[in-house]
Design a protein around this motif. Sequence first.
Motif, PDB file in Angstrom:
ATOM      1  N   UNK A  23       0.811  -1.204   0.000  1.00 34.40           N
ATOM      2  CA  UNK A  23       0.000   0.000   0.000  1.00 34.40           C
ATOM      3  C   UNK A  23       0.856   1.271   0.000  1.00 34.40           C
ATOM      4  N   UNK A  24       2.180   1.151   0.057  1.00 34.91           N
ATOM      5  CA  UNK A  24       3.016   2.343  -0.102  1.00 34.91           C
ATOM      6  C   UNK A  24       3.036   2.797  -1.558  1.00 34.91           C
ATOM      7  N   UNK A  32      11.421   4.158 -13.464  1.00 37.52           N
ATOM      8  CA  UNK A  32      10.685   5.395 -13.271  1.00 37.52           C
ATOM      9  C   UNK A  32       9.918   5.477 -11.955  1.00 37.52           C
ATOM     10  N   UNK A  33       9.815   4.401 -11.211  1.00 34.36           N
ATOM     11  CA  UNK A  33       8.974   4.418 -10.019  1.00 34.36           C
ATOM     12  C   UNK A  33       9.654   5.168  -8.873  1.00 34.36           C
ATOM     13  N   UNK A  34       8.851   5.854  -8.049  1.00 33.61           N
ATOM     14  CA  UNK A  34       9.412   6.632  -6.939  1.00 33.61           C
ATOM     15  C   UNK A  34      10.308   5.831  -6.001  1.00 33.61           C
ATOM     16  N   UNK A  35      10.025   4.535  -5.817  1.00 32.19           N
ATOM     17  CA  UNK A  35      10.861   3.729  -4.924  1.00 32.19           C
ATOM     18  C   UNK A  35      12.319   3.776  -5.364  1.00 32.19           C
ATOM     19  N   UNK A  47      19.076   5.130  -6.376  1.00 37.96           N
ATOM     20  CA  UNK A  47      19.215   5.473  -7.784  1.00 37.96           C
ATOM     21  C   UNK A  47      20.684   5.494  -8.203  1.00 37.96           C
ATOM     22  N   UNK A  48      21.562   6.005  -7.364  1.00 42.41           N
ATOM     23  CA  UNK A  48      22.994   6.023  -7.691  1.00 42.41           C
ATOM     24  C   UNK A  48      23.527   4.611  -7.872  1.00 42.41           C
ATOM     25  N   UNK A  73      10.573  12.206 -15.403  1.00 40.77           N
ATOM     26  CA  UNK A  73      10.793  12.272 -13.961  1.00 40.77           C
ATOM     27  C   UNK A  73      12.130  11.647 -13.579  1.00 40.77           C
ATOM     28  N   UNK A  74      12.489  10.551 -14.245  1.00 38.76           N
ATOM     29  CA  UNK A  74      13.762   9.908 -13.963  1.00 38.76           C
ATOM     30  C   UNK A  74      14.921  10.781 -14.411  1.00 38.76           C
TER      31      UNK A  74
END
Length: 365
Positions: free
Chosen positions: A130-131, A209-212, A220-221, A241-242
Motif C-alpha cells: 500500500x506504499x 521510473x517508479x518513486x521507490x 538510484x545512484x 521524472x527519472x
Amino acid sequence: MSTEPEIVFVVGTRPEIIKTAPVLRAVRDSDALDVHVVHTDQHYDDNMSAAFFEVLNLGMPDEHLGVGSGTQGEQTAKGLMKIERLLGDRSPAAVLAQGDTNAVLSTALSASKLPVDFGHIESGIRSYDRSMPEETNRVLADHVAELNFAPTDVAVENLADEGIEDGVHATGNTVVDACLQHRSFAESESTILDDFGLTAGKFVAVTIHRPVNTDDPDRLTTILEAFDGQAFPVVFPCHPRTRTAIDDLGFEPTGSLRLVEPLDYIDFLNLQANARLVVTDSGGIQEEASILQVPCLTVRPNTERPETVDAGVNKLIPPAALNAEIRKLFGDSEAHEAMRGAPDLYGEGNSGARIADILERRYGA
C-alpha cells in the motif's frame, strides 16, 4: 448521429494506450456499439503519449481533458471533476479504463456516482504494497466496477478473496494482443538498432521510473553505477521524472550506460525484443518481457506480476545485487536460457476480442 449504445474509453498514459488499443479496435469493429475515446493528458509529453495514437493507427482521441501533472491528489481531483462532467453530459452505457493510474481511479469514482457502468481492464492484480499509489488505485477501482476483466486466474482469485465475484471475467491480458499485433510491424519498421549502433542480443534495455527508485538518491545512484559498469551497451530511454532525478544527482555516465530520450512504442518494442535482457521497475515491461521471451530483472521489493517470478522468467533484485546479476545473465548462457520460455502466461492474444464480445452481449443494440 449514432444510435448505438456508447462505450467511453479513458486513457491517460502510454501503457494505458498500448493495452487499451486491442479492446478499442475490437469494439470499433462491432456494429452494435459506438466508441468515444477520452485522453486525460496525464502524460502530456507528445513522445510519451499522444503520438502513440498515430503510431498504433488508432486515430486521435475524441476529447482531451488537460489534467496534466501534479500531486496524486491534484491529478485525481482534476480527473474526477472533468470525467464526471463528461459522463454526465454523454450518459454512455459504460466507461472503461485500464490499469492502476490516477486516471483509472478518477474514472472509477466518477462512474460509481452516476448511472454509468465502470469496466476495469486488468483488474485483480495485487502487489499488496500500500506504499505504492497504484495499489490503492487498483483496489478501489476493482471494488466499484460492474465489470472486472481479470488477466489471470491469480487475479480472479485475488478478487474472490476480497469478495468480488459478480461481473468478473477471466479474459487474459491485452498486453499479449498488443505485443503480437505490433511485433512484426516493429521488426520491419523500426530502425532503432541501426540508429543506436546495436547488435541483437548484445545489449541491455532499461526502464526505471517508479518513486521507490527515483526518489531515493542512494538507491538510484547504485542502479546507475551498475548500468554504467558493464562491458556492453545499456540503453536507458529516460522517463522525464527519472531524467530530472538523475540531473539532480549530477550523475554523468562514463561507461556503458546510454541515457536516451523516451522512445515511441514501436521502437521500444523492437529494442526490448532484441535485448539480451531487460531491467525495469515497470509492471507492463515484466509482462512484455515474458511474452517476448527476454529475461527480466525487476528492481523492486515486490511485484503485482508474481506469475512471471513463479515461472522463472523474472527476478526481483535489490540495487546492490544488480551489477552481478546483469553480468551473470549476459555471460552465462545456461542461466540466461533458464529465464526464457514462458510466452503464454497472460493468454493467447485474443483478450481484446473477448472483452469486446462481453460488452456487445451486455450493451449491444
